[in-house]
Motif scaffolding. Sequence first.
Motif, PDB file in Angstrom:
ATOM      1  N   TYR A  66       0.844  -1.187   0.000  1.00 32.85           N
ATOM      2  CA  TYR A  66       0.000   0.000   0.000  1.00 32.85           C
ATOM      3  C   TYR A  66       0.882   1.240   0.000  1.00 32.85           C
ATOM      4  O   TYR A  66       2.017   1.224   0.480  1.00 32.85           O
ATOM      5  N   GLN A  92       0.829   5.495   1.034  1.00 34.67           N
ATOM      6  CA  GLN A  92       0.144   6.529   1.802  1.00 34.67           C
ATOM      7  C   GLN A  92       0.810   7.862   1.552  1.00 34.67           C
ATOM      8  O   GLN A  92       1.977   8.053   1.911  1.00 34.67           O
ATOM      9  N   PHE A 105       3.807   0.629   2.596  1.00 34.79           N
ATOM     10  CA  PHE A 105       3.603  -0.381   3.626  1.00 34.79           C
ATOM     11  C   PHE A 105       3.359  -1.738   2.984  1.00 34.79           C
ATOM     12  O   PHE A 105       2.639  -1.838   1.984  1.00 34.79           O
ATOM     13  N   GLY A 135      -0.531  12.403   5.441  1.00 33.84           N
ATOM     14  CA  GLY A 135      -1.780  12.802   6.081  1.00 33.84           C
ATOM     15  C   GLY A 135      -3.033  12.219   5.477  1.00 33.84           C
ATOM     16  O   GLY A 135      -4.141  12.664   5.806  1.00 33.84           O
ATOM     17  N   ARG A 136      -2.893  11.237   4.614  1.00 33.42           N
ATOM     18  CA  ARG A 136      -4.055  10.651   3.943  1.00 33.42           C
ATOM     19  C   ARG A 136      -4.190   9.167   4.273  1.00 33.42           C
ATOM     20  O   ARG A 136      -3.361   8.591   4.980  1.00 33.42           O
ATOM     21  N   GLY A 137      -5.252   8.560   3.737  1.00 31.02           N
ATOM     22  CA  GLY A 137      -5.424   7.121   3.912  1.00 31.02           C
ATOM     23  C   GLY A 137      -4.507   6.336   2.990  1.00 31.02           C
ATOM     24  O   GLY A 137      -3.818   6.900   2.143  1.00 31.02           O
ATOM     25  N   LEU A 138      -4.497   5.034   3.168  1.00 32.98           N
ATOM     26  CA  LEU A 138      -3.651   4.166   2.357  1.00 32.98           C
ATOM     27  C   LEU A 138      -4.383   3.756   1.081  1.00 32.98           C
ATOM     28  O   LEU A 138      -5.609   3.611   1.066  1.00 32.98           O
TER      29      LEU A 138
END
Lengths: 112, 112
Positions: free
Chosen positions: B35, B37, B88, B40-43
């Motif tokens: 993933y 990212q 990640f 400051g955001r989502g994955l």
Amino acid sequence: DVKVTQSSRYLVKRTGEKVFLECVQDMDHENMFWYRQDPGLGLRLIYFSYDVKMKEKGDIPEGYSVSREKKERFSLILESASTNQTSMYLCASSLPGANVLTFGAGSRLTVL
Amino acid sequence: SQQGEEDPQALSIQEGENATMNCSYKTSINNLQWYRQNSGRGLVHLILIRSNEREKHSGRLRVTLDTSKKSSSLLITASRAADTASYFCAKNSGGSNYKLTFGKGTLLTVNP
């Protein structure tokens, strides 16, 4: 465009307050998840739900509870917020099987 | 417990160069996912590789999996400034189709 929507991007709460973090997905996914993300610790699973009214504890459930009354909505509840719950909270959803997660944009919670 | 530990923790390269990130894990997997990212955001899901696969490609991304060494690598070729993000790996935990366990991530900076 499919989405996971977290209701609040930024929240500031005081110690002892009850906090609700809401998450809604429009993909008809069975599984929903709450993670928290902290510097140096990565993402840690708090709770997940594999069906309406069903929930299972993740790795760090202490101090949290969840509610899943409808398939599209998964709420994270901090009954009495504490400063060590200051964090980025990430909601995600998935279909069963391969379990590819779709994440929301995150909710950054500060507890004073 | 954390599974899927990324290496290095941080990586800084110039535009046009290749970036390689590694991930190790401890127990058997059903699949391993990568993933991205942005700050400051989502994955965002990038790629999934199953335990019986050794290599997978998606655009400029190449993922390899060595189950004997319990490791995976993500290669981004011809990097761009827009690739700057945290990456990640996430392991599908054995015995459950619900949970993904994330590592701590690699912060990639691509300098223009």
